[in-house]
Design an enzyme around this catalytic site. Structure first.
Site, PDB file in Angstrom:
ATOM      1  N   GLU A  74     -42.737 -30.258  -0.362  1.00 12.79           N
ATOM      2  CA  GLU A  74     -43.945 -30.251  -0.665  1.00 12.79           C
ATOM      3  C   GLU A  74     -44.657 -30.359  -0.407  1.00 12.79           C
ATOM      4  OE1 GLU A  74     -41.059 -32.575  -0.505  1.00 12.79           O
ATOM      5  OE2 GLU A  74     -40.679 -33.852  -2.437  1.00 12.79           O
ATOM      6  N   CYS A 113     -45.726 -37.174   1.618  1.00 15.52           N
ATOM      7  CA  CYS A 113     -45.524 -36.266   0.944  1.00 15.52           C
ATOM      8  C   CYS A 113     -46.853 -36.362   0.070  1.00 15.52           C
ATOM      9  CB  CYS A 113     -44.365 -36.005  -0.275  1.00 15.52           C
ATOM     10  SG  CYS A 113     -43.595 -34.770   1.570  1.00 15.52           S
TER      11      CYS A 113
HETATM   12  N1  THU Z   1     -37.326 -34.038   1.939  1.00 12.04           N
HETATM   13  C1  THU Z   1     -38.086 -32.996   0.717  1.00 12.04           C
HETATM   14  O1  THU Z   1     -38.289 -31.586   1.189  1.00 12.04           O
HETATM   15  N2  THU Z   1     -39.071 -33.764   0.263  1.00 12.04           N
HETATM   16  C2  THU Z   1     -38.823 -35.118  -0.622  1.00 12.04           C
HETATM   17  O2  THU Z   1     -38.924 -35.521  -1.528  1.00 12.04           O
HETATM   18  C3  THU Z   1     -37.627 -35.262  -0.018  1.00 12.04           C
HETATM   19  C4  THU Z   1     -37.322 -35.178   1.351  1.00 12.04           C
HETATM   20  C5  THU Z   1     -36.659 -32.495   2.853  1.00 12.04           C
HETATM   21  C6  THU Z   1     -36.685 -33.598   4.189  1.00 12.04           C
HETATM   22  C7  THU Z   1     -35.499 -33.150   5.165  1.00 12.04           C
HETATM   23  O3  THU Z   1     -35.802 -31.957   5.063  1.00 12.04           O
HETATM   24  C8  THU Z   1     -34.640 -33.515   4.525  1.00 12.04           C
HETATM   25  O4  THU Z   1     -35.264 -33.223   2.673  1.00 12.04           O
HETATM   26  C9  THU Z   1     -33.610 -34.415   3.906  1.00 12.04           C
HETATM   27  O5  THU Z   1     -34.475 -36.018   3.909  1.00 12.04           O
END
Ligand code: THU
Length: 159
Positions: A74, A113
């Site tokens: 995000e 985020c």
């Molecule tokens: N992650 C995201 O990209 N967005 C989210 O809303 C939750 C978590 C990613 C961060 C990390 O690279 C992986 O997911 C595990 O937490």
């Protein structure tokens, strides 16, 4: 003592029910998740934004061996949009995730985020809808502030 009740209204759609623009973003978010760099968590997240100028941009999570140096999908996407088009509001943000090659049932964004989503919304002074994309359903949140009640935001610093 008085109590304050905070209510959140989110619309729930079967994927087949989504209007064309949301369906397009739903697919773009899943498509973006395929290109995530997530060798550590193996949790592949994608995000897609529709800008006021009609353009769709997408991004994904970018991990790092020094874990905190990585960034969620995000924020990668919103910062990319802000860098490309600083004066163009973001109308809709869609988020999706894949694990083990399968669509995740539903993804809800992390707190950091949500804070950045709020900033995006406040920066442009108009709601940014958030589409949480699941395997069979999608949740449509009317604005980023809905996801972050009792927030600290722009108006706390700038009046
Ligand atoms: N992650 C995201 O990209 N967005 C989210 O809303 C939750 C978590 C990613 C961060 C990390 O690279 C992986 O997911 C595990 O937490």
């Amino acid at each position: 003592m008085k109590a304050l009740r905070l209510e959140t209204r989110v619309e729930l759609f079967e994927v087949g029910e989504l209007d064309a623009v949301y369906k397009r973003l739903y697919e773009a978010a899943f498509e973006a998740s395929r290109k995530a760099y997530a060798p550590y968590s193996k949790f592949h997240v994608g995000a897609a934004v529709l800008l006021e100028n009609g353009e769709i941009l997408s991004g994904n999570n970018q991990e790092n061996a020094a874990y905190p140096s990585g960034l969620c999908a995000e924020r990668t996407t919103l910062f990319y949009a802000g860098a490309r088009y600083p004066d163009v509001p973001v109308r809709i943000l869609a988020i999706a995730a894949m694990k083990d090659g399968e669509r995740v049932d539903l993804i809800t964004p992390c707190g950091a985020c949500r804070q950045v989503m709020l900033e995006t919304e406040q920066r442009y002074g108009q709601p940014m809808e958030v589409l949480l994309c699941g395997k069979e359903v999608a949740y449509l949140v009317p604005g980023a502030a809905t996801l972050l009640p009792f927030c600290f935001g722009k108006s706390d610093l700038i009046r």
